[in-house]
Enzyme design. Structure first.
Site, PDB file in Angstrom:
ATOM      1  N   VAL A 289       0.983  -1.087   0.502  1.00 22.48           N
ATOM      2  CA  VAL A 289      -0.363  -0.034  -0.007  1.00 22.48           C
ATOM      3  C   VAL A 289       0.903   1.432   0.560  1.00 22.48           C
ATOM      4  O   VAL A 289       0.543   1.998  -0.644  1.00 22.48           O
ATOM      5  CB  VAL A 289      -0.786  -0.425   1.385  1.00 22.48           C
ATOM      6  CG1 VAL A 289      -1.845   1.310   1.303  1.00 22.48           C
ATOM      7  CG2 VAL A 289      -2.580  -1.117   1.430  1.00 22.48           C
ATOM      8  N   GLU A 294      -1.606   5.515  -5.068  1.00 23.74           N
ATOM      9  CA  GLU A 294      -2.923   5.345  -5.306  1.00 23.74           C
ATOM     10  C   GLU A 294      -3.923   6.288  -5.239  1.00 23.74           C
ATOM     11  O   GLU A 294      -4.237   5.712  -6.417  1.00 23.74           O
ATOM     12  CB  GLU A 294      -4.481   4.866  -3.905  1.00 23.74           C
ATOM     13  CG  GLU A 294      -3.426   3.793  -3.316  1.00 23.74           C
ATOM     14  CD  GLU A 294      -2.263   3.756  -2.220  1.00 23.74           C
ATOM     15  OE1 GLU A 294      -2.161   2.363  -1.662  1.00 23.74           O
ATOM     16  OE2 GLU A 294      -1.171   4.669  -1.687  1.00 23.74           O
ATOM     17  N   ASP A 336      -2.511  23.993 -42.739  1.00 22.61           N
ATOM     18  CA  ASP A 336      -3.048  24.867 -44.539  1.00 22.61           C
ATOM     19  C   ASP A 336      -2.534  25.865 -44.100  1.00 22.61           C
ATOM     20  O   ASP A 336      -2.098  26.261 -42.736  1.00 22.61           O
ATOM     21  CB  ASP A 336      -4.315  24.867 -44.477  1.00 22.61           C
ATOM     22  CG  ASP A 336      -4.975  23.038 -45.261  1.00 22.61           C
ATOM     23  OD1 ASP A 336      -4.392  22.103 -45.228  1.00 22.61           O
ATOM     24  OD2 ASP A 336      -6.657  22.063 -43.996  1.00 22.61           O
ATOM     25  N   ASP A 705      -9.257  20.084 -43.373  1.00 24.70           N
ATOM     26  CA  ASP A 705     -10.922  20.641 -43.232  1.00 24.70           C
ATOM     27  C   ASP A 705     -12.045  20.214 -44.063  1.00 24.70           C
ATOM     28  O   ASP A 705     -13.409  19.720 -43.246  1.00 24.70           O
ATOM     29  CB  ASP A 705     -11.319  22.078 -43.349  1.00 24.70           C
ATOM     30  CG  ASP A 705     -10.659  22.310 -44.700  1.00 24.70           C
ATOM     31  OD1 ASP A 705     -10.305  21.648 -45.716  1.00 24.70           O
ATOM     32  OD2 ASP A 705     -10.430  23.959 -45.010  1.00 24.70           O
ATOM     33  N   ASP A 709      -9.601  14.744 -46.611  1.00 22.86           N
ATOM     34  CA  ASP A 709      -7.834  15.309 -45.390  1.00 22.86           C
ATOM     35  C   ASP A 709      -8.176  13.752 -44.471  1.00 22.86           C
ATOM     36  O   ASP A 709      -7.311  13.911 -43.328  1.00 22.86           O
ATOM     37  CB  ASP A 709      -7.924  16.549 -45.204  1.00 22.86           C
ATOM     38  CG  ASP A 709      -7.964  17.669 -46.015  1.00 22.86           C
ATOM     39  OD1 ASP A 709      -6.994  16.933 -46.662  1.00 22.86           O
ATOM     40  OD2 ASP A 709      -8.223  19.174 -45.839  1.00 22.86           O
ATOM     41  N   ASN A 771       6.354   7.867  -1.921  1.00 22.11           N
ATOM     42  CA  ASN A 771       5.745   6.549  -0.992  1.00 22.11           C
ATOM     43  C   ASN A 771       7.214   5.750  -1.487  1.00 22.11           C
ATOM     44  O   ASN A 771       7.235   4.837  -0.065  1.00 22.11           O
ATOM     45  CB  ASN A 771       5.173   5.937  -2.637  1.00 22.11           C
ATOM     46  CG  ASN A 771       3.369   6.533  -3.155  1.00 22.11           C
ATOM     47  OD1 ASN A 771       4.162   7.391  -3.250  1.00 22.11           O
ATOM     48  ND2 ASN A 771       2.720   5.251  -2.225  1.00 22.11           N
TER      49      ASN A 771
END
Length: 1033
Positions: A289, A294, A336, A705, A709, A771
């Site tokens: 744990v 967690e 573009d 667009d 494409d 941890n």
């Protein structure tokens, strides 16, 4: 029409694209004159359904929830929760201690549920935002039914056989899909001309429906993103490490639950204590744990969700959460030109008219870059007394034009081709009505001014007076009676008009070179017409060349009064109508023209684009411009916005799309440093360029667009669709949608992606180092043999509740000042490199030493660094006694005095050895408090990877300070609320004990400052070596 539903339904597929219009009418049982009747519409809809793309059902809510548990870390945590639950169950007590034992697995399950809920909520939000964006699209049609035209019929109600009218601005698609040039497809916009069409397919049977289905199928097998892969790899590594450490801790303590005696050198009398075995197994679970962050899955999901919201505020809608992280890896942006780098609002910047003689020209500079007629003026323009030549230019620009300008809210919007809209933007309402007598407001004279006779009235008039002038001027109007549509061969458009005098004339606009080739005369300033000689032609061409090299698109104007057989043309019943039906006749009709002048148009770059290009260059991101525009104009724009330098040699960097595809060394060309340009490019060229770049290891962002494409957008690492001008298919294929179609939004999104990744690293660094400290604490406790300091439920509380707010707040860290001055990170760069891991270990080791050490200090010292700890009356022991506390029962004369904690007094008269078990509650509380305090200080360290707190002040992220206050508040809550103190097995602390906690915790800042100093030195050394290598190269 007498046809049954059954007969119609059984018809085989009909290739309408290969048939004539009359054959299609016969096949679909409809007449173009009458359209379908109501009964036919009804039963055809029963067969074909509504004209809309199929909405593929997304994953169910249960599938979305289960997907949240595919993460390796989540699975480890789930396993720990199950083990913890069964251990609590086997304890068998349903009293108070039993309830406390079940707190741990229940809290783990709760946090997993919360994490899943956040992920599901955000994914649903992204799709809802996309649905809202679809509202932008126009979905109505003009349809003939029962012999009458029905305007604004919802497009979803169309059925095969409907007769539809299309005009400029209506929805359509490219008229060339796989050679089907006689077809019109649903999707984009009609920019030129008008027509009447027969609907042959609807919904998913259309070409766009087929592409929609292909994209849906492709989306089912999306690869994992770099972040997902790294987190899974990290989880697998963590699983291995946790397993080894847990086994090691359990083996170290075997002697406590599995003992034996020796008889003649042989082991005998084996004794196994199931109680102690499960006790140390619970310590191993506590270690697991402690090792698992967690809160990490939930914090990562929350950070990405916050990132998408930030991007949405900057007009970038991210459809997939992990795409936020991928943006930070972008090395190439393929963009573009029109509408993305430029405004897509063509505007006239220069008008060239004829002078008094054939050897002179006049030029007028036009200000303004939008469709607003009040934006700018024309310098030197004779507003009140326009000569005949200027009036003819304005007349042709206004009449030979299919575009319209309208005001929507506080801005002017164009429908039709931008070039035509730009010409419209030059025509004044009153001047336009003086010539044609129709209502559209246009613009060569809002800037040109108003003809004499109207100026005084209109300058003083209101809108009402302008309308009255319009009605008055209709008696002097001219009217269009035929249109010679534009085509790519002759590069011009013409209209036949009729004036109030009954004379027909032809007005033409188009490419200047083409009009000059077909012109025999030229109109001078006073309106006189003279023969166009070679010197006049060259004079115009010189002016044209100068304007073209300055990124101007030039449109010429000409007219013709002698129309021979079309001189009396008045409609379709006229004998000459037959020659208008064949477009091949248009060039001969548009011959022997009288040239009057031309105008230079430009699509101006967006103001912010140049700075965005500069940011890309500094960030190590290459910009490749892929446009359908001509090479000269595109090169001039690229120089203007900074893709190329003003004097840069671009012979090896600017290509026409089809020419590039024929080159053998395409890969080497794409590897060049700096910008590249591909002009006259087609969608298939985009796809090939993306493929080559990805093969070379680049992370590619591609804009698009159109429907065609979509494959390139899907192939790119980040497909970017246009929110305003983009088709639905492009949006569905994309990872991100630009609500404003603006290139600078992409760059801002890349910066945001980098910032989010840095923030994720910050809270990963924070949580993992914390941890590691917890693991070190438990490991040291077990290895040294001292009473365990922290129990699983306490570790869980720290990891989920106390650590959660600061870790989430680190997601709000402001971006580093130099975030867009660093090269992109590689997609295979590890989340944790060797140096960062070393830092984790150093910080974690200190956390472990401090957490275990404060417990030792309380047991063995009456004071520490001048802080009196004897106030509670606890008994001091030596370190050797503490490390051998398991043999306490064998100690002779060992006595323990009672001590107080808050309002509770702990006494050990019956069994002094309980001082190391139930009596460790004060030591445990100090360990837990030191752990919380260290992690709060450590969150300040995580503000920047290498930046000192002296330069990156704590208040740079006020959310973090608030989160620290919340975390300390929660810790005080469990310390001073009696019920919670019993659940967590802790007691209140005194003021002096809090001083001890702070003294032990604060050094973590000093240690990390030293490590950051080393990190800055390493970074500067690496940068220096890179610079020297670049100079050598």
């Amino acid at each position: 029409m007498g046809e049954s539903v059954r007969d119609f339904e059984l018809r085989e597929y009909f290739p309408a694209w290969a048939r004539s219009a009359s054959e299609c009418e016969l096949e679909l049982s409809v007449s173009a004159d009458d359209g379908l009747d109501s009964e036919q519409v009804s039963w055809r809809r029963e067969i074909y359904g509504w004209n809309e793309l199929e909405k593929h059902p997304g994953p169910s809510i249960w599938r979305l929830i289960l997907d949240q548990f595919r993460d390796t870390l989540v699975r480890i945590l789930l396993g720990a929760a199950v083990v913890s639950f069964f251990l609590a169950w086997f304890d068998g007590n349903l009293g108070e201690s039993g309830i406390a034992a079940f707190v741990e697995p229940l809290v783990i399950f709760l946090i997993l549920i919360v994490n899943a809920a956040v992920g599901v909520w955000q994914e649903n939000n992204a799709e809802k935002a996309l649905e809202a964006l679809k509202e932008i699209q126009s979905e109505h049609a003009t349809v003939k039914r029962d012999g009458e035209w029905i305007p604004n019929l919802p497009a979803r109600e169309l059925v095969p056989g409907d007769i539809v009218q299309l005009r400029v601005g209506d929805k359509s698609e490219d008229t060339d899909v796989q050679g089907k040039e006689c077809m019109v497809f649903a999707g984009t916009t009609v920019v030129n001309g008008s027509c009447v069409c027969l609907v042959t397919q609807t919904g998913m049977d259309t070409e766009i429906g087929k592409i929609h289905l292909q994209i849906h199928e492709a989306s089912q097998c999306d690869d994992e993103t770099p972040l997902k892969k790294k987190l899974n790899e990290f989880g697998e590594l963590l699983t291995t490490i946790i397993g080894v450490i847990c086994a090691l801790v359990w083996l170290i303590n075997v002697k406590y639950f599995f003992t034996w005696e020796y008889d003649n050198g042989w082991p005998c009398n084996f004794r196994f204590s199931f109680e102690k075995c499960t006790y140390y197994f619970k310590i191993a679970v506590a270690l697991a744990v402690a090792a698992i962050p967690e809160g990490l899955p939930a914090v990562i999901t929350t950070c990405l969700a916050l990132g998408t919201r930030k991007m949405a505020q900057k007009n970038a809608l991210v459809r997939r959460l992990p795409s936020v992280e991928t943006l930070g890896c972008t090395t190439v942006i393929c963009s573009d030109k029109t509408g993305t780098l430029t405004t897509n609002q063509m505007s006239a910047v220069k008008i060239v008219a004829m002078g008094h003689q054939t050897d002179s020209l006049r030029a007028f500079i036009v200000e303004g870059t939008t469709y607003d007629p009040d934006d700018g003026e024309i310098h030197g323009w004779p507003a009140d007394k326009m000569d005949e030549n200027l009036q003819m230019i304005a007349k042709i620009a206004a009449v030979c034009n299919d575009a319209n300008i309208s005001q929507s809210a506080h801005q002017f919007v164009a429908t039709g081709m931008p070039t035509e809209a730009a010409l419209k933007v030059e025509i004044d309402f009153a001047f336009y009505s003086f010539f044609i007598g129709v209502a559209p407001v246009s613009v060569l004279v809002e800037k040109m001014g108003i003809p004499s006779g109207f100026s005084t009235l209109l300058q003083e008039s209101s809108i009402l007076l302008r309308i009255l002038c319009l009605l008055f001027s209709c008696s002097f109007s001219i009217f269009m009676i035929a249109t010679l549509e534009f085509d790519r061969v002759r590069k011009s458009m013409g209209v036949i008009v009729n004036s109030e005098l009954g004379n027909n004339s032809l007005l033409v606009k188009g490419a200047v070179e083409n009009l000059l080739e077909r012109s025999s005369y030229i109109q001078l300033l006073d309106g006189s017409v003279v023969r166009l000689d070679e010197s006049s032609r060259n004079l115009v061409l010189e002016a044209l060349h100068e304007m073209s090299t300055n990124a101007l698109r030039c449109i010429g104007f000409a007219y013709k009064t002698d129309l021979s057989e079309l001189a009396t043309y008045d409609g379709e019943d006229h004998p000459a109508h037959r020659c208008l039906l064949d477009p091949s006749n248009y060039s001969s009709i548009e011959s022997d023209l009288t040239f009057v002048g031309f105008v230079g148009l430009r699509d101006p770059p967006r103001e912010e684009v140049r700075e965005a290009i500069k940011d890309c260059r500094e960030a190590g991101i290459r910009v490749i411009v892929i446009t359908g525009d001509n090479k000269g104009t595109a090169e001039a724009i690229c120089r203007e916005i900074g893709v190329f330098g003003p004097d840069e040699d671009i012979n090896s960097k600017s290509f026409i799309g089809k020419d590039f595809m024929l080159l053998p060394d395409r890969q080497n060309i794409l590897r060049q440093k700096g910008g590249l340009l591909f002009s006259r490019a087609e969608p298939k060229h985009k796809q090939e360029i993306v493929r080559l770049l990805k093969e070379d290891g680049e992370v590619v962002a591609m804009t698009g667009d159109g429907v065609n494409d979509a494959p390139a957008l899907k192939l790119a690492d980040i497909g970017i669709a246009m929110g305003i001008s983009g088709t639905e298919v492009a949006k569905e294929a994309s990872d991100m949608i630009l609500a404003d179609d603006n290139f600078s939004t992409i760059v801002a999104a890349v910066g945001e992606g980098r910032s989010i990744y840095n923030n994720m690293k910050a809270f990963i660094r924070y949580m993992i180092s914390s941890n590691i400290g917890e693991v070190a604490s438990i490991f040291l406790t077990a290895a040294l043999g001292i009473p365990e300091g922290l129990i699983p439920v306490q570790l869980l509380w720290v990891n989920l509740v106390t650590d959660g707010p600061p870790a989430t707040a680190l997601g709000f860290n402001p971006p580093d000042r130099d975030i867009m001055k660093k090269p992109p990170r590689r997609t295979d760069d590890p989340l944790i490199n060797a140096w960062i891991l070393f830092r984790y270990l150093v910080i974690g080791l200190y956390v472990g030493i401090a957490t275990a050490g404060v417990s030792v200090i309380w047991y063995t010292h009456g004071s520490f660094m001048g802080i009196d700890l004897s106030g509670d009356g606890h008994t001091l022991v030596s370190y050797s006694q503490l490390a051998d506390w398991g043999q306490c029962s064998t100690w002779e004369g060992f006595q323990v005095s009672p001590f107080n904690a808050g309002n509770h007094i702990f006494s050990f008269d019956e069994n002094p050895c309980n001082y190391f078990q139930s009596g460790k509650v004060k030591a445990t509380t100090l360990s837990l408090s030191v752990l919380v305090a260290i992690e709060m200080f450590n969150s300040l360290n995580a503000l920047s990877e290498d930046g000192s707190l002296i330069t990156m002040h704590p208040w740079a992220n006020p959310w973090l300070l608030l989160a620290m206050c919340i975390s300390f508040g929660l810790h005080f809550l469990i310390l001073y609320v009696p019920f919670l103190t019993r659940v967590f097995g802790i007691v209140p602390l005194s003021f002096n004990e809090w001083l001890l906690v702070l003294v032990v915790a604060f050094p973590v800042i000093l240690i990390d400052e030293i490590l950051k100093l080393v990190g800055r030195w390493r970074s500067s050394s690496q940068l220096g070596r890179s610079s020297r290598r670049l100079k050598i190269d």
